[in-house]
Enzyme design. Structure first.
Site, short mmCIF file in Angstrom:
data_model
loop_
_atom_site.label_atom_id
_atom_site.label_comp_id
_atom_site.label_asym_id
_atom_site.label_seq_id
_atom_site.Cartn_x
_atom_site.Cartn_y
_atom_site.Cartn_z
N LYS A 86 0.87 -1.17 0.00
CA LYS A 86 0.00 0.00 0.00
C LYS A 86 0.91 1.22 0.00
O LYS A 86 1.48 1.60 1.02
CB LYS A 86 -0.92 0.04 1.22
CG LYS A 86 -1.82 1.27 1.25
CD LYS A 86 -2.46 1.47 2.60
CE LYS A 86 -3.21 2.80 2.66
NZ LYS A 86 -2.32 3.99 2.52
N SER A 133 2.70 6.68 11.95
CA SER A 133 2.48 7.28 13.26
C SER A 133 2.30 6.21 14.33
O SER A 133 1.91 5.07 14.05
CB SER A 133 1.26 8.20 13.22
OG SER A 133 0.07 7.44 13.11
N THR A 158 7.33 3.31 14.18
CA THR A 158 6.46 4.46 14.41
C THR A 158 7.26 5.73 14.72
O THR A 158 8.36 5.90 14.22
CB THR A 158 5.44 4.12 15.50
OG1 THR A 158 6.12 3.64 16.67
CG2 THR A 158 4.49 3.01 15.03
N CYS A 216 12.09 9.78 10.71
CA CYS A 216 12.02 9.32 12.09
C CYS A 216 13.39 9.24 12.73
O CYS A 216 13.49 9.00 13.93
CB CYS A 216 11.30 7.98 12.19
SG CYS A 216 12.13 6.64 11.30
N GLU A 254 6.53 14.42 18.33
CA GLU A 254 7.14 14.51 17.00
C GLU A 254 6.52 15.65 16.19
O GLU A 254 5.30 15.69 15.99
CB GLU A 254 6.95 13.19 16.26
CG GLU A 254 7.71 13.12 14.95
CD GLU A 254 7.58 11.74 14.30
OE1 GLU A 254 8.59 11.02 14.22
OE2 GLU A 254 6.47 11.39 13.88
#
Length: 535
Positions: free
Chosen positions: A206, A259, A281, A314, A416
């Site tokens: 995806k 997330s 994440t 990240c 974040e």
């Protein structure tokens, strides 16, 4: 969302896109906006959906493509294509599977400039960062070429008298890869697809609807490299249809990057449906700068780490924890260097900082800047109205932004932001700084800048961060190691890439064998059938 119908007749049918006859031209490139497709069973297909997501050039604000929000039936189609392809691909010898990977590496290198431009144009990374996005994918494709060696099992003859045991690893079936928008090439075609596929599994990717074209173009190259139809499939869809990937019985595992809230949902839902899960994440990586650090070199590392890739990674370094005795010097050096960073189009090779991904994310970052001001942080450098070159006025730009005197009570220093925003916290000692860093709920990476070997060693052993940098601002390991986030930066047991990656996509099977003739039939067989060596 938009509805597209009219399509020109002069577009090759087997590409990942078509061009509507009324498509608007990008004012900078002069290229028309593409209507994107989905990929199932080795064929690029027009979606029957009535919903398309606009994809932007972040450098100009122009729409460059429309991504379909595939229907539930189309997601099912992609899954079933992968399920159908699995038996033959599983039974293909791993040495033959790797031949596809050798060819794929060659194709990625041949198309590096094209893919770099595509990544820069759809995501906003400046040129060398976009090139790195593609090169990191190549890195894992190279690593996967070693699958015949890495997948070798264990064996022992005569584990008990006359009995031999072999343990080897087998693919599980079909995996789902749910990719984020911040690394359009590296994550879907580096972290996800290569190890999954080389171990004999199939995958349904995806791709992120904001930035799907890099993933789509690389999927075309996989087919050109000789990957059989159905082994790799790709859809773009909303979260509603993506839920199918978490529950479908044909999916054996899910790998996700995004997330923390979504990662927790994916972990709970997919694991609850009996699937393997790895969910990478959020993060709020900190660097501890000790009083003996070399200020100028440290400042250069911090600039690269907090504003590189527009802070949309990240492993960015959005917080610096600095000892008070050198704090003023460090803030001055970082601010001076940040002011020299030039903003511009991502695909201009002279650009020092590209835009963020879209208008919504620009507003999100601006919102965090406003929050930090309200919380009482000292705004040292404001990037909300940066100077831009002609043609980029409508782009989604945020300049380097620096806050000093950020405290633990301020959410801007804990959560974040995912933009080029740096928060500076001041401490009096190594111990105070380390405790402050470990108080954070995220633990992806952590960094120390020092010339002191004792403190560097102490830091490496005691920090909660899963990836540690000693005078290295972005301690991302090469693909032969794992991407080892901790705490609420990761949910699962086995990490992406490295040895963990091979373990995640395979399961162990143990075979114990003995041989006998009709002349050797015993009068009695042990309850353990010969596999007990004690008693």
């Amino acid at each position: 969302m938009a509805t597209l119908t009219a399509v020109s007749n002069d577009v090759t049918a087997d590409r990942y896109y078509s061009v509507p006859s009324d498509a608007k031209l990008d004012p900078i490139s002069g290229e028309p906006a593409k209507k994107l497709k989905y990929y199932a069973g080795g064929v690029w297909r027009e979606s029957k959906t009535g919903k398309y997501m606009p994809c932007y050039d972040p450098s100009t604000g122009a729409v460059i493509a429309y991504a379909p929000q595939c229907t539930a039936e189309e997601v099912e189609e992609a899954i079933l294509a992968a399920v159908k392809a699995f038996p033959a691909w599983r039974d293909t010898p791993v040495t033959k599977r790797t031949q596809v990977f050798f060819k794929m590496k060659q194709l990625l290198e041949e198309h590096l400039e094209e893919l770099t431009y595509l990544c820069a144009r759809e995501n906003g990374k400046k040129w060398d960062e976009a090139a790195g996005d593609v090169l990191k994918a190549i890195e894992v494709v190279e690593f996967a070429c070693g699958a015949p060696h890495i997948m070798k099992g264990d064996s022992l003859m005569n584990v008990s008298t006359g009995y031999d045991t072999v343990q080897f690893r087998e693919p599980l079936g079909v995996f789902a890869g749910i990719a984020p928008w911040n690394f359009p090439a590296m994550i879907p075609h580096g972290w996800m697809a290569p190890i999954c596929i080389v171990t004999g599994n199939c995958m349904v990717l995806k791709a992120a609807s904001f930035v799907p074209q890099s993933a789509m173009r690389i999927s075309e190259l996989w087919k050109q490299a000789g990957l059989p139809d159905g082994v790799l499939n790709l859809v773009t869809t909303s979260r509603n249809e993506a839920e199918i990937l978490l529950r479908h019985p044909g999916i054996k595992g899910v790998t996700f990057v995004g997330s923390t809230s979504v990662g927790q949902h994916i972990f709970a839902t997919a694991a609850g449906n009996g699937k393997r899960v790895q969910a990478l994440t959020e993060a709020k990586n900190h660097a501890l700068v000790l009083r003996d650090a070399i200020i100028e070199r440290t400042a250069q590392g911090i600039i690269n780490s907090f504003s590189g890739c527009a802070g949309e990674r990240c492993m960015a370094l959005p917080v610096v924890v600095v000892e008070n005795s050198i704090a003023d010097q460090l803030v001055e050096a970082v601010t001076r260097l940040a002011k020299d960073v030039n903003l511009g189009p991502a695909y201009d090779k002279h650009t020092g900082l590209g835009p963020v991904v879209n208008q919504g994310h620009k507003e999100f970052v601006h919102g965090w800047i406003e929050t930090a001001i309200k919380e009482g942080a000292k705004l040292v450098l404001d990037g909300r109205n940066p100077k831009l070159p002609a043609g980029s006025e409508n782009g989604f730009f945020v300049g380097p932004t620096i806050f000093d005197h950020v405290t633990e009570e301020m959410t801007c220093g804990r959560e974040e932001i995912f933009g080029p925003v740096l928060c500076i916290k001041r401490v009096n000692s190594f111990e105070e700084g380390l405790q402050l860093m470990n108080n954070n709920r995220f633990a992806n990476g952590s960094v120390i800048y020092t010339e002191n070997g004792h403190y560097a060693r102490e830091f490496a052993g005691r920090t909660d961060g899963g990836m540690v940098g000693i005078n290295v601002g972005i301690p991302v390991p090469l693909g032969v190691f794992g991407f080892t986030g901790h705490k609420q930066s990761f949910f699962g047991d086995l990490h992406t890439m490295g040895r963990d990656g091979f373990l995640f996509y395979t399961e162990a099977k143990t075979v114990t064998t003995t041989w006998f003739t009709d002349k050797e039939i015993p009068t009695k067989i042990s309850t353990w059938d010969g596999t007990m060596t004690r008693g």
